[in-house]
Design a protein around this motif. Structure first.
Motif, mmCIF file in Angstrom:
data_model
loop_
_atom_site.group_PDB
_atom_site.id
_atom_site.type_symbol
_atom_site.label_atom_id
_atom_site.label_comp_id
_atom_site.label_asym_id
_atom_site.label_seq_id
_atom_site.Cartn_x
_atom_site.Cartn_y
_atom_site.Cartn_z
ATOM 1 N N SER A 140 0.813 -1.226 0.000
ATOM 2 C CA SER A 140 0.000 0.000 0.000
ATOM 3 C C SER A 140 0.837 1.262 0.000
ATOM 4 O O SER A 140 0.317 2.347 -0.258
ATOM 5 N N ASP A 141 2.142 1.138 0.325
ATOM 6 C CA ASP A 141 3.013 2.307 0.398
ATOM 7 C C ASP A 141 2.387 3.330 1.349
ATOM 8 O O ASP A 141 2.110 3.020 2.488
ATOM 9 N N GLU A 142 2.108 4.555 0.882
ATOM 10 C CA GLU A 142 1.525 5.577 1.761
ATOM 11 C C GLU A 142 0.001 5.641 1.664
ATOM 12 O O GLU A 142 -0.624 6.515 2.261
ATOM 13 N N VAL A 149 3.688 17.155 2.953
ATOM 14 C CA VAL A 149 4.155 18.035 1.876
ATOM 15 C C VAL A 149 3.523 17.617 0.555
ATOM 16 O O VAL A 149 3.028 18.469 -0.213
ATOM 17 N N PHE A 150 3.512 16.311 0.282
ATOM 18 C CA PHE A 150 2.893 15.823 -0.946
ATOM 19 C C PHE A 150 1.402 16.167 -0.981
ATOM 20 O O PHE A 150 0.870 16.611 -2.004
ATOM 21 N N ILE A 151 0.721 15.934 0.143
ATOM 22 C CA ILE A 151 -0.714 16.201 0.204
ATOM 23 C C ILE A 151 -0.994 17.687 -0.011
ATOM 24 O O ILE A 151 -1.932 18.068 -0.717
ATOM 25 N N ALA A 172 5.317 9.640 -3.446
ATOM 26 C CA ALA A 172 4.389 10.630 -3.991
ATOM 27 C C ALA A 172 3.279 9.991 -4.807
ATOM 28 O O ALA A 172 2.131 10.470 -4.796
ATOM 29 N N ALA A 173 3.582 8.900 -5.521
ATOM 30 C CA ALA A 173 2.603 8.287 -6.417
ATOM 31 C C ALA A 173 1.346 7.849 -5.671
ATOM 32 O O ALA A 173 0.223 8.217 -6.039
ATOM 33 N N SER A 174 1.530 7.061 -4.609
ATOM 34 C CA SER A 174 0.374 6.562 -3.867
ATOM 35 C C SER A 174 -0.359 7.689 -3.149
ATOM 36 O O SER A 174 -1.585 7.652 -3.006
ATOM 37 N N VAL A 175 0.376 8.711 -2.704
ATOM 38 C CA VAL A 175 -0.253 9.855 -2.043
ATOM 39 C C VAL A 175 -1.155 10.596 -3.017
ATOM 40 O O VAL A 175 -2.314 10.920 -2.709
#
Length: 308
Positions: free
Chosen positions: A92-94, A195-197, A241-244
């Motif tokens: 699931s990563d993040e 930060v990504f969100i 970043a992708a999963s986020v």
């Protein structure tokens, strides 16, 4: 200027609300890394032909650098390609921390995780079956898993440190680390995801303000195939970043269930980076990435066809 300030302020509000929930989730995940990661890695190493089952099921457990570990084990031919792909598809990563922070209902959360795990197991076994029948091995190229076994005793002591996290989300956790390090690690990972969100929220809020939420939703729903293909490409981004991005777009109602599943199946995080760094056959690496992308997109397209 007022438009920009409104967009940034709204993004800050949405992001700030998630911080305590993300931090608490990462504390739990850090403790899992501390006490369970060695056993998880060793279990996959010794799984043999049942590797895709073990990798697919354990991939659901949120651990730092799980896909990176899978890539390392595959590069050394300790596990089969099917096992590595199962780990990539199921991990699931993040995504899981973000879903928990957003208070997604338990039924939906279970549906997403079980879907990814089941697909990981089935497709992992399918890949191994095809490779054994066509090539008589468990990898696309290079030393076969069985050949590597001649140089490595299956019961030899396993060094999990050789497959530690290299995903940029904090230093690898070991049993000897203190509670302070767990807090620092959790805070760092929370900051990274926040930060990504925040960036995604700013861009999404600006897009909605300019285009309109209804128009954007209508475009994506009317171009679900394109959305699925693009989601798969986003999943290839080799970091958290992708999963986020994919999960946040799904939570905000911009991305449908099928495209989100397609993208998060492909999302392998640092696993791709570790694969290209540790496995010397670049053509094989490119083929593996292509296989994962095709599998993820095909699953998404099938779900679209079934109306899921």
């Amino acid at each position: 200027m007022e438009f920009v300030l409104d967009v940034v302020i709204d993004a800050l509000k949405d992001t700030a609300e998630l911080i305590p929930f993300l931090f608490a989730t990462y504390v739990v995940i850090s403790l899992l890394d501390l006490f369970a990661s060695d056993k998880t890695t060793a279990a996959i190493q010794r799984a043999g032909h049942a590797g895709p089952l073990i990798g697919g099921v354990l991939g659901v457990v949120p651990q730092c650098g799980f896909s990176a570990m899978g890539a390392s084990l595959y590069a050394d031919r300790i596990v089969s390609l099917g096992t590595f792909v199962a780990v990539i598809l199921s991990t699931s990563d993040e995504m899981l921390p973000l879903l928990l922070a957003e208070h997604v209902e338990v039924g939906l959360l279970a549906r997403i995780l079980v879907t990814k795990a089941v697909l990981g197991v089935i497709l992992g076994f399918a890949i191994d079956l095809v490779l054994r029948v066509v090539l008589g091995r468990t990898s696309l190229a290079g030393v076969d898993e069985s050949d590597a076994g001649e140089e490595q005793d299956e019961d030899a002591e396993f060094d999990p440190g050789a497959y530690s996290c290299d995903c940029g989300c904090g230093e690898p956790l070991t049993r000897g680390q203190t509670a302070w390090w767990v807090v620092v690690n959790s805070a760092y990972r929370t900051f990274q995801v926040i930060v990504f969100i925040f960036v995604v929220s700013v861009l999404l809020n600006a897009l909605i303000a300019l285009v309109g939420e209804d128009a954007l939703a209508s475009f994506l729903s009317g171009n679900a195939v394109v959305a699925t293909l693009v989601s798969g490409l986003v999943g290839l981004v080799p970091n958290c970043a992708a999963s986020v991005v994919l999960t946040q777009l799904y939570i905000d109602g911009v991305l449908g269930f099928a495209p989100m599943i397609a993208g998060t199946l492909v999302a392998g995080g640092a696993g791709y980076l570790v694969l290209f760094r540790m496995n010397g056959n670049m053509r094989e690496n490119a083929a593996i990435v292509g296989i994962v992308y095709v599998l993820g997109v095909c699953v998404g397209l099938v779900m679209l066809g079934l109306g899921l």
